[in-house]
Design a protein around this motif. Structure first.
Motif, PDB file in Angstrom:
ATOM      1  N   LYS A  49      37.377 -59.303  54.603  1.00 12.48           N
ATOM      2  CA  LYS A  49      38.489 -60.248  54.619  1.00 12.48           C
ATOM      3  C   LYS A  49      38.166 -61.341  53.614  1.00 12.48           C
ATOM      4  N   ASP A  50      39.183 -61.821  52.855  1.00 14.17           N
ATOM      5  CA  ASP A  50      38.920 -62.878  51.889  1.00 14.17           C
ATOM      6  C   ASP A  50      39.081 -64.240  52.558  1.00 14.17           C
ATOM      7  N   ASN A  51      38.965 -65.296  51.754  1.00 11.58           N
ATOM      8  CA  ASN A  51      39.020 -66.640  52.323  1.00 11.58           C
ATOM      9  C   ASN A  51      40.407 -67.017  52.821  1.00 11.58           C
ATOM     10  N   LYS A  52      41.407 -66.185  52.520  1.00  8.41           N
ATOM     11  CA  LYS A  52      42.754 -66.428  53.046  1.00  8.41           C
ATOM     12  C   LYS A  52      43.045 -65.525  54.256  1.00  8.41           C
ATOM     13  N   ASP A  53      41.991 -64.863  54.740  1.00 18.17           N
ATOM     14  CA  ASP A  53      42.065 -63.975  55.908  1.00 18.17           C
ATOM     15  C   ASP A  53      42.876 -62.713  55.634  1.00 18.17           C
ATOM     16  N   TYR A  54      43.029 -62.351  54.359  1.00 21.47           N
ATOM     17  CA  TYR A  54      43.673 -61.091  54.029  1.00 21.47           C
ATOM     18  C   TYR A  54      42.694 -59.951  54.293  1.00 21.47           C
ATOM     19  N   ARG A  55      43.212 -58.872  54.879  1.00 19.79           N
ATOM     20  CA  ARG A  55      42.368 -57.725  55.206  1.00 19.79           C
ATOM     21  C   ARG A  55      42.375 -56.727  54.049  1.00 19.79           C
ATOM     22  N   SER A  78      37.983 -51.767  61.792  1.00 16.42           N
ATOM     23  CA  SER A  78      38.181 -53.092  61.195  1.00 16.42           C
ATOM     24  C   SER A  78      38.159 -52.982  59.681  1.00 16.42           C
ATOM     25  N   ASP A  93      41.978 -53.066  64.654  1.00 15.86           N
ATOM     26  CA  ASP A  93      41.042 -54.134  64.309  1.00 15.86           C
ATOM     27  C   ASP A  93      40.772 -55.028  65.522  1.00 15.86           C
ATOM     28  N   GLN A  94      41.822 -55.339  66.267  1.00 17.31           N
ATOM     29  CA  GLN A  94      41.691 -56.232  67.430  1.00 17.31           C
ATOM     30  C   GLN A  94      40.796 -55.636  68.502  1.00 17.31           C
TER      31      GLN A  94
END
Length: 278
Positions: free
Chosen positions: A39-45, A35, A29-30
Motif C-alpha cells: 500500500k502506498d502513502n495514500k493507502d492505495y492497494r 492482502s 484483505d479485511q
C-alpha cells in the motif's frame, strides 16, 4: 515507493484480471485471506501478478466446496507438503463428483429415451412379446404390508437406491405374485424393483425370468386396475396362455408428467405359460 521495473495492479485492475468486483478483494484483505502486496502513502492497494495464482487457488477451493474459514485455516499453515496433501484431497472430491455427474447424466438419458418412446405408444393395445432376461434390484419383501408400512418401504427403497448409487433412471416398479393377482389383489406387491442394465458387483440382484409376456397399459387411478387386468386375462385365454409366476407393473406417466391421476399410465407385464390342456 513502487518499483518501476515491476508491474503492479491497482485494486480495480486486479479485480478485472480476476473477474470479480473490487469489494471481493477488499473483503479478502479485511479477513486476512489475500492482502495486497503493498500500500502506498495514500493507502492505495497494489497487487502483483504472482498473487493471481494465489487468488486462483482460493477460487478453486471455493468451487470445490471449501468455506473461506477452511481456506484461511490452510493459509495459516502453508507448506509444500500441506499444499500437496490438500490438492490430493481435492482430487478425490472431484473424482467423486464426476462419478455423480456421470450417474445423473445416465439417469437423464434414460428419462429422455423412455419418455420419447411413450409418445408413440398405443395405450389401448395389448401385445404378447418375448422378453430377454433382465436384472432387477429388489426392495425387501412387502407383501401384505399395511399402508403405513408400504409408504415406509417405498421411502427406504429410494434411500437405498440413492445410498448405493443404484438409481438407473428407470421407473420404480412393483412385482406381484400370481396368487395375489388371481385373487384380485393387484396392488399387493411382494417387491419393489428397479431395472439394472449394468449390474454393479457387491449387490444382490433378482433375475427376471426370460420368456413370453402379455403387455397392456392401464390409464387412470390404481382403483380401476381390475378393468385392465380383465382385458389382459381375456386375451391371454384366447391365445392359449395361463398366468406365470409374477406380474410386473411400472408407471409410464405419473405425477412427474401428468397433473391428474386419471391421466396416469401404468404398464402391466404378465409372465405367461402355455395352457396345456389334457
Amino acid at each position: 515507493m513502487l518499483n518501476k521495473n515491476i508491474k503492479f495492479f491497482t485494486t480495480g485492475e486486479f479485480a478485472k484480471l480476476c473477474k470479480v468486483n473490487k469489494q471481493t478483494l477488499i473483503y479478502y484483505d479485511q479477513i486476512g485471506l489475500l492482502s495486497p502486496i503493498m500500500k502506498d502513502n495514500k493507502d492505495y492497494r497494489y497487487y502483483s501478478i504472482a498473487q493471481y495464482d494465489f487468488f486462483s487457488v482460493i477460487e478453486l477451493l471455493k468451487a470445490l466446496g471449501m468455506s473461506l474459514k477452511e481456506i484461511q485455516q490452510y493459509m495459516a499453515d502453508k507448506s509444500p507438503e500441506n499444499f500437496l496433501e490438500l490438492m490430493r484431497q481435492q482430487k478425490e472430491i472431484v473424482t467423486k463428483k464426476r462419478r455423480e455427474l456421470e450417474m445423473i447424466e445416465t439417469i437423464i438419458d434414460v428419462k429422455i429415451e423412455s419418455t420419447a418412446e411413450a409418445l408413440y405408444l398405443d395405450f389401448d393395445s395389448i401385445s404378447i412379446e418375448h422378453f430377454p432376461e433382465e436384472t432387477l434390484y429388489l426392495s425387501k419383501n412387502i407383501e401384505d404390508s399395511t399402508e403405513e408400512l408400504f409408504v415406509k418401504a417405498v421411502s427406504d427403497f429410494i434411500d437405498e437406491l440413492d445410498r448405493s448409487q443404484l438409481d438407473t433412471g428407470y421407473p420404480i416398479g412393483g412385482i406381484t405374485k400370481r396368487e395375489q393377482v388371481l385373487a384380485g389383489n393387484y396392488d399387493n406387491y411382494c417387491f419393489l424393483y428397479m431395472e439394472q442394465p449394468q449390474p454393479r458387483e457387491g449387490h444382490p440382484y433378482f433375475k427376471a425370468i426370460e420368456g413370453e409376456f402379455i403387455i397392456g397399459y392401464h390409464v387412470g387411478p390404481s382403483t380401476t386396475l381390475g378393468e385392465t387386468y380383465e382385458r389382459l386375462f381375456n386375451v391371454m385365454q384366447d391365445k392359449g396362455y395361463m398366468l406365470g409366476q409374477y406380474v410386473y407393473e411400472e408407471y409410464i406417466y405419473d405425477a412427474v408428467i401428468k397433473n391428474r391421476e386419471e391421466e396416469y399410465v401404468t404398464k402391466i407385464m404378465m409372465e405367461l405359460v402355455k395352457d396345456i390342456k389334457p
